[in-house]
Write a protein that holds these residues in place. Structure first.
Motif, PDB file in Angstrom:
ATOM      1  N   ALA A 101     -16.806   8.809  -6.634  1.00 41.69           N
ATOM      2  CA  ALA A 101     -17.632   8.512  -5.458  1.00 41.69           C
ATOM      3  C   ALA A 101     -17.802   7.004  -5.280  1.00 41.69           C
ATOM      4  N   ILE A 102     -18.007   6.272  -6.371  1.00 39.44           N
ATOM      5  CA  ILE A 102     -18.121   4.804  -6.291  1.00 39.44           C
ATOM      6  C   ILE A 102     -16.831   4.210  -5.741  1.00 39.44           C
ATOM      7  N   ARG A 103     -15.698   4.716  -6.223  1.00 41.61           N
ATOM      8  CA  ARG A 103     -14.414   4.211  -5.718  1.00 41.61           C
ATOM      9  C   ARG A 103     -14.263   4.478  -4.226  1.00 41.61           C
ATOM     10  N   VAL A 104     -14.604   5.681  -3.792  1.00 43.21           N
ATOM     11  CA  VAL A 104     -14.511   6.028  -2.373  1.00 43.21           C
ATOM     12  C   VAL A 104     -15.484   5.167  -1.564  1.00 43.21           C
ATOM     13  N   LEU A 105     -16.692   4.983  -2.058  1.00 41.40           N
ATOM     14  CA  LEU A 105     -17.660   4.120  -1.378  1.00 41.40           C
ATOM     15  C   LEU A 105     -17.099   2.713  -1.220  1.00 41.40           C
ATOM     16  N   ASN A 106     -16.538   2.172  -2.285  1.00 40.93           N
ATOM     17  CA  ASN A 106     -15.946   0.831  -2.214  1.00 40.93           C
ATOM     18  C   ASN A 106     -14.764   0.804  -1.237  1.00 40.93           C
ATOM     19  N   GLY A 107     -13.992   1.884  -1.222  1.00 43.73           N
ATOM     20  CA  GLY A 107     -12.875   1.973  -0.285  1.00 43.73           C
ATOM     21  C   GLY A 107     -13.336   2.014   1.160  1.00 43.73           C
ATOM     22  N   ILE A 108     -14.383   2.779   1.422  1.00 44.11           N
ATOM     23  CA  ILE A 108     -14.944   2.837   2.779  1.00 44.11           C
ATOM     24  C   ILE A 108     -15.443   1.454   3.182  1.00 44.11           C
ATOM     25  N   TYR A 109     -16.162   0.816   2.277  1.00 39.00           N
ATOM     26  CA  TYR A 109     -16.716  -0.510   2.561  1.00 39.00           C
ATOM     27  C   TYR A 109     -15.609  -1.543   2.774  1.00 39.00           C
ATOM     28  N   ALA A 110     -14.465  -1.340   2.093  1.00 40.83           N
ATOM     29  CA  ALA A 110     -13.323  -2.254   2.244  1.00 40.83           C
ATOM     30  C   ALA A 110     -12.441  -1.861   3.432  1.00 40.83           C
ATOM     31  N   ASP A 111     -12.868  -0.848   4.199  1.00 39.95           N
ATOM     32  CA  ASP A 111     -12.155  -0.402   5.400  1.00 39.95           C
ATOM     33  C   ASP A 111     -10.778   0.185   5.074  1.00 39.95           C
ATOM     34  N   MET A 112     -10.682   0.861   3.942  1.00 39.88           N
ATOM     35  CA  MET A 112      -9.439   1.532   3.560  1.00 39.88           C
ATOM     36  C   MET A 112      -9.353   2.878   4.270  1.00 39.88           C
ATOM     37  N   THR A 113      -8.152   3.334   4.542  1.00 40.16           N
ATOM     38  CA  THR A 113      -7.957   4.662   5.128  1.00 40.16           C
ATOM     39  C   THR A 113      -8.066   5.702   4.020  1.00 40.16           C
ATOM     40  N   PRO A 114      -8.331   6.955   4.387  1.00 34.87           N
ATOM     41  CA  PRO A 114      -8.365   8.003   3.357  1.00 34.87           C
ATOM     42  C   PRO A 114      -7.057   8.073   2.562  1.00 34.87           C
ATOM     43  N   LYS A 115      -5.930   7.941   3.233  1.00 34.90           N
ATOM     44  CA  LYS A 115      -4.633   7.981   2.548  1.00 34.90           C
ATOM     45  C   LYS A 115      -4.530   6.856   1.514  1.00 34.90           C
ATOM     46  N   GLU A 116      -4.958   5.653   1.904  1.00 38.32           N
ATOM     47  CA  GLU A 116      -4.926   4.520   0.982  1.00 38.32           C
ATOM     48  C   GLU A 116      -5.835   4.763  -0.230  1.00 38.32           C
ATOM     49  N   MET A 117      -7.014   5.334   0.027  1.00 40.30           N
ATOM     50  CA  MET A 117      -7.935   5.600  -1.080  1.00 40.30           C
ATOM     51  C   MET A 117      -7.383   6.656  -2.027  1.00 40.30           C
ATOM     52  N   LYS A 118      -6.802   7.730  -1.471  1.00 42.73           N
ATOM     53  CA  LYS A 118      -6.236   8.777  -2.324  1.00 42.73           C
ATOM     54  C   LYS A 118      -5.138   8.206  -3.212  1.00 42.73           C
ATOM     55  N   GLN A 119      -4.299   7.366  -2.652  1.00 46.15           N
ATOM     56  CA  GLN A 119      -3.216   6.771  -3.431  1.00 46.15           C
ATOM     57  C   GLN A 119      -3.755   5.783  -4.463  1.00 46.15           C
ATOM     58  N   ALA A 120      -4.630   4.897  -4.041  1.00 52.74           N
ATOM     59  CA  ALA A 120      -5.137   3.851  -4.929  1.00 52.74           C
ATOM     60  C   ALA A 120      -5.965   4.419  -6.081  1.00 52.74           C
ATOM     61  N   PHE A 121      -6.705   5.485  -5.806  1.00 54.72           N
ATOM     62  CA  PHE A 121      -7.611   6.028  -6.812  1.00 54.72           C
ATOM     63  C   PHE A 121      -7.088   7.315  -7.441  1.00 54.72           C
ATOM     64  N   ALA A 122      -5.849   7.686  -7.120  1.00 60.34           N
ATOM     65  CA  ALA A 122      -5.208   8.893  -7.673  1.00 60.34           C
ATOM     66  C   ALA A 122      -6.087  10.125  -7.482  1.00 60.34           C
ATOM     67  N   LEU A 123      -6.528  10.340  -6.245  1.00 58.77           N
ATOM     68  CA  LEU A 123      -7.382  11.481  -5.930  1.00 58.77           C
ATOM     69  C   LEU A 123      -6.591  12.527  -5.145  1.00 58.77           C
ATOM     70  N   SER A 124      -6.828  13.799  -5.460  1.00 57.61           N
ATOM     71  CA  SER A 124      -6.243  14.885  -4.672  1.00 57.61           C
ATOM     72  C   SER A 124      -7.008  14.975  -3.356  1.00 57.61           C
ATOM     73  N   ASP A 125      -6.492  15.766  -2.427  1.00 53.95           N
ATOM     74  CA  ASP A 125      -7.196  15.952  -1.152  1.00 53.95           C
ATOM     75  C   ASP A 125      -8.602  16.513  -1.382  1.00 53.95           C
ATOM     76  N   LYS A 126      -8.706  17.526  -2.248  1.00 54.50           N
ATOM     77  CA  LYS A 126     -10.011  18.135  -2.533  1.00 54.50           C
ATOM     78  C   LYS A 126     -10.930  17.161  -3.265  1.00 54.50           C
ATOM     79  N   GLY A 127     -10.375  16.426  -4.237  1.00 58.13           N
ATOM     80  CA  GLY A 127     -11.178  15.453  -4.976  1.00 58.13           C
ATOM     81  C   GLY A 127     -11.702  14.349  -4.074  1.00 58.13           C
ATOM     82  N   PHE A 128     -10.852  13.881  -3.172  1.00 60.60           N
ATOM     83  CA  PHE A 128     -11.268  12.854  -2.221  1.00 60.60           C
ATOM     84  C   PHE A 128     -12.349  13.393  -1.297  1.00 60.60           C
TER      85      PHE A 128
END
Length: 148
Positions: A101-128
């Protein structure tokens, strides 16, 4: 660009507020007058002849002219940034041990797309989706506790 169009653009994108109790014609007249005055002041400040601003093609800037935000726009932007930062800090404090959740929060704040966050943080669709849901719940909690 026509000043009336500029007023409509600013209302639609949130830079200018149209109070519900103000007549449309009065609002437009005062807004156009304000924009014209701001353009004159900007031209005088930058030492650019008004004619060079008036005769530009749509969106073109006169030589040596840099777009400048008004004091009101700068203040509003600073306030939005302050509120966003406070919301992020609030969510981070609650999500301290939730790494995804912290990683996703930081990704949102950094204006990353969901696809970029999933790749950068190695998250599955469900995990993301689950992490984003936890983040959004915390941000909504902040908004409920801190209404404008």
């Amino acid at each position: 660009m026509d000043l009336i169009h500029e007023v409509f653009f600013r209302v639609l994108d949130g830079r200018r507020h149209w109070p519900r109790d103000v007549d449309l014609a009065a609002f437009l007249a005062n807004s156009v007058k304000s924009l014209a005055s701001s353009s004159r002041q900007l031209a005088e400040h930058k030492n650019v002849p008004l004619e060079s601003i008036e005769h530009q093609e749509d969106g073109a800037e006169p030589m040596g002219h840099q777009p400048v935000s008004s004091t009101e726009e700068l203040a509003m932007e600073r306030e939005r940034q302050r509120i966003a930062q406070a919301a992020v800090e609030f969510a981070r404090s609650i999500l301290q041990t939730d790494v995804d959740a912290i990683r996703v929060l930081n990704g949102i704040y950094a204006d990353m797309t969901p696809k970029e966050m999933k790749q950068a943080f190695a998250l599955s669709d469900k995990g993301f989706a689950a992490a984003r849901q936890r983040v959004m719940f915390r941000l909504k909690s902040f908004a409920a506790l801190h209404p404008h």
